[in-house]
Design a protein around this motif. Structure first.
Motif, PDB file in Angstrom:
ATOM      1  N   PRO A   1       4.028   1.605  10.115  1.00 46.85           N
ATOM      2  CA  PRO A   1       4.852   2.733   9.673  1.00 46.85           C
ATOM      3  C   PRO A   1       3.969   3.966   9.583  1.00 46.85           C
ATOM      4  N   SER A   2       4.550   5.098   9.254  1.00 42.08           N
ATOM      5  CA  SER A   2       3.733   6.279   9.021  1.00 42.08           C
ATOM      6  C   SER A   2       2.820   6.015   7.821  1.00 42.08           C
ATOM      7  N   ALA A   3       1.598   6.570   7.864  1.00 43.40           N
ATOM      8  CA  ALA A   3       0.558   6.205   6.880  1.00 43.40           C
ATOM      9  C   ALA A   3       0.597   7.089   5.626  1.00 43.40           C
ATOM     10  N   ASN A   4       1.796   7.236   5.060  1.00 39.32           N
ATOM     11  CA  ASN A   4       1.961   8.013   3.824  1.00 39.32           C
ATOM     12  C   ASN A   4       2.468   7.094   2.720  1.00 39.32           C
ATOM     13  N   SER A   5       2.364   7.531   1.473  1.00 38.92           N
ATOM     14  CA  SER A   5       3.061   6.824   0.404  1.00 38.92           C
ATOM     15  C   SER A   5       4.539   6.999   0.673  1.00 38.92           C
TER      16      SER A   5
ATOM     17  N   PRO B   1       5.899  13.358   2.779  1.00 37.12           N
ATOM     18  CA  PRO B   1       5.866  13.762   4.187  1.00 37.12           C
ATOM     19  C   PRO B   1       4.853  12.927   4.981  1.00 37.12           C
ATOM     20  N   SER B   2       5.180  12.617   6.224  1.00 40.59           N
ATOM     21  CA  SER B   2       4.268  11.809   7.051  1.00 40.59           C
ATOM     22  C   SER B   2       2.967  12.565   7.285  1.00 40.59           C
ATOM     23  N   PRO B   3       1.862  11.820   7.433  1.00 42.72           N
ATOM     24  CA  PRO B   3       0.551  12.468   7.580  1.00 42.72           C
ATOM     25  C   PRO B   3       0.280  12.936   8.997  1.00 42.72           C
TER      26      PRO B   3
ATOM     27  N   LEU C   1       5.840  15.156  14.230  1.00 43.18           N
ATOM     28  CA  LEU C   1       7.002  14.444  13.697  1.00 43.18           C
ATOM     29  C   LEU C   1       7.019  13.058  14.337  1.00 43.18           C
ATOM     30  N   GLU C   2       7.707  12.121  13.699  1.00 43.80           N
ATOM     31  CA  GLU C   2       7.701  10.756  14.199  1.00 43.80           C
ATOM     32  C   GLU C   2       8.445  10.600  15.536  1.00 43.80           C
ATOM     33  N   SER C   3       8.327   9.405  16.091  1.00 43.19           N
ATOM     34  CA  SER C   3       8.965   9.101  17.374  1.00 43.19           C
ATOM     35  C   SER C   3      10.489   9.084  17.233  1.00 43.19           C
TER      36      SER C   3
ATOM     37  N   ALA D   1       0.832  -1.215   0.000  1.00 38.11           N
ATOM     38  CA  ALA D   1       0.000   0.000   0.000  1.00 38.11           C
ATOM     39  C   ALA D   1       0.866   1.263   0.000  1.00 38.11           C
ATOM     40  N   LYS D   2       1.986   1.220   0.714  1.00 38.99           N
ATOM     41  CA  LYS D   2       2.851   2.401   0.816  1.00 38.99           C
ATOM     42  C   LYS D   2       3.877   2.498  -0.315  1.00 38.99           C
ATOM     43  N   GLY D   3       4.107   1.357  -0.998  1.00 39.20           N
ATOM     44  CA  GLY D   3       5.209   1.312  -1.958  1.00 39.20           C
ATOM     45  C   GLY D   3       6.531   1.395  -1.225  1.00 39.20           C
ATOM     46  N   ARG D   4       6.603   0.713  -0.074  1.00 38.02           N
ATOM     47  CA  ARG D   4       7.778   0.815   0.805  1.00 38.02           C
ATOM     48  C   ARG D   4       8.812  -0.255   0.474  1.00 38.02           C
ATOM     49  N   PRO D   5      10.104   0.105   0.420  1.00 34.80           N
ATOM     50  CA  PRO D   5      11.143  -0.893   0.165  1.00 34.80           C
ATOM     51  C   PRO D   5      11.139  -1.950   1.270  1.00 34.80           C
TER      52      PRO D   5
HETATM   53 MG    MG Z   1       7.804   6.955   7.702  1.00 28.53          MG
END
Ligand code: MG
Ligand code: TXA
Length: 356
Positions: free
Chosen positions: A150-154, A158-160, A187-189, A63-67
């Motif tokens: 993970p963060s819910a962005n493509s 930028p993270s949502p 910003l993320e943890s 869904a994210k296209g994450r490596p």
């Molecule tokens: Mg992220």
């Protein structure tokens, strides 16, 4: 269905001040059944799946296209759940939990074999966090499983920080998006590796280096975070090697004396305008007046870096909606949460940093 991106995404609005348990029960059931649920946390929105279900977790990457070599953080609702996920607990674990959980601190700990390799990208450690956001906490509790998120962005965007960002990136690709309003930190943890005797910050975030050192004494910063040039060190956290947080426009980041920076930015802005290139200045409350007659946006006051942190990703996403080609960004002081802000800006610029 996920491959086609034509899933019917159920968008559920939940009021953070009066949690509707029926709606959360439904979302928890989707998670338990192997579905994907995006939900708010205090840092950014996360895209969750059952961390113990390999197929469900594979859906996150699609869904994210994450490596696939970028491991995920496992979210728990109770610190006791850590025992099932880890093979040994470093001495500092309890102290960190006592001081910072629930909250924006992720701990990298030796993993238990029960966690599928897809979650940890085959590493012998696992990243775990207990979020403080009431919707996140209750969702994970009701699901009764650890939730990889993970963060819910493509991937690369930028993270949502609000549900509309998630909808922009993931509508039609996930089962449920919980709209719980805007997040608090923005910003993320902080990702802290505690597998070695001296804890190391792998990613700066919501809990600052200074706060960690107050509790632990010495805490190191991963050397690659101190260089503004990519590739100087091999990243210890796999996620650090990818270009992240990037809007469509090219970002140039300027570091140095505030007045000289403003002069240089103004000069480049005018040159760009002359050449028909549409730029915007990313400034601060203290400097915005320098840019009279130019398109300039303030991130907030330099005296309140936490406010800048909470607004940064939203501002970058708003630039995407305009046809801006170049973002000329000022730097802020890199202590406290400012360190995390600068880390995201440097990465968003693709290490395009001009030192003046
Ligand atoms: Mg992220
Ligand atoms: O605030 C947050 O942490 C958000 C919310 C949703 O909780 N999540 C988040 O996840 O930012 P993600 O996937 O976007 O970033 C996870 C970071 C990546 O840089 C990844 O490489 C690192 O954590 N990571 C995960 N497991 C790791 C491990 N075992 N060792 C080192 N780094 C790890």
């Amino acid at each position: 269905m996920l491959e086609n991106g034509n899933l019917k995404t159920n968008i559920i609005k939940i009021n953070i001040h009066c949690l509707e348990t029926d709606k959360l029960k439904y979302a928890a059931e989707v998670l338990r059944n192997g579905g994907l649920v995006a939900f708010p946390t205090e840092t950014v929105y996360g895209l969750g799946a059952n961390a113990l279900d390999e197929t469900a977790v594979a859906g996150i990457f699609r869904a994210k296209g994450r490596p696939s070599d970028n491991p995920l953080i496992v979210h728990v609702s109770d610190s006791k759940d850590l025992d099932k996920l880890t093979s040994s607990k470093p001495e500092v674990t309890e102290l960190l939990i006592k001081n910072f959980w629930p909250g924006p601190l992720t701990l990298v700990i030796p993993r238990s074999p029960t966690i599928p390799d897809i979650v940890t990208a085959g590493l012998d450690s696992v990243a775990v966090r207990m979020p403080s956001h009431p919707i996140a906490r209750l969702l994970i509790k009701k699901a009764g499983i650890p939730v990889a998120a993970p963060s819910a962005n493509s991937s690369g965007k930028p993270s949502p920080t609000c549900a509309s960002h998630v909808i922009d990136d993931l509508d039609g690709k996930v089962d449920v998006i919980i709209d719980g309003g805007s997040v608090e930190v923005g910003l993320e943890s902080t990702v802290l590796d505690i597998t070695a005797p001296i804890p190391v910050i792998l990613r700066p975030g919501g809990v600052t280096h200074e706060q960690l050192e107050t509790v632990l004494g010495r805490v190191d910063i991963c050397p690659s975070l101190k260089d503004s040039e990519a590739g100087v060190h091999i990243p210890k956290s796999p996620g650090m090697k990818y270009r992240h947080y990037a809007p469509k426009a090219r970002i140039v980041l300027f570091e140095g004396n505030a007045e000289k920076v403003s002069n240089e930015i103004s000069k480049i802005y005018r040159q760009n305008a002359h050449n028909g290139i549409k730029s915007v200045v990313l400034a601060t409350d203290e400097t915005i007046n320098y840019y009279d007659g130019m398109d300039a946006v303030t991130m907030g006051s330099r005296k309140k870096p936490d406010i800048i942190a909470s607004r940064l990703f939203n501002i970058l996403r708003e630039f995407d909606a305009q046809d801006i080609q170049v973002i000329l960004a000022e730097s802020i002081e890199d202590h406290g949460i400012g360190f995390a802000v600068m880390n995201r800006l440097v990465k968003a610029s693709g290490y395009n940093v001009v030192k003046i």
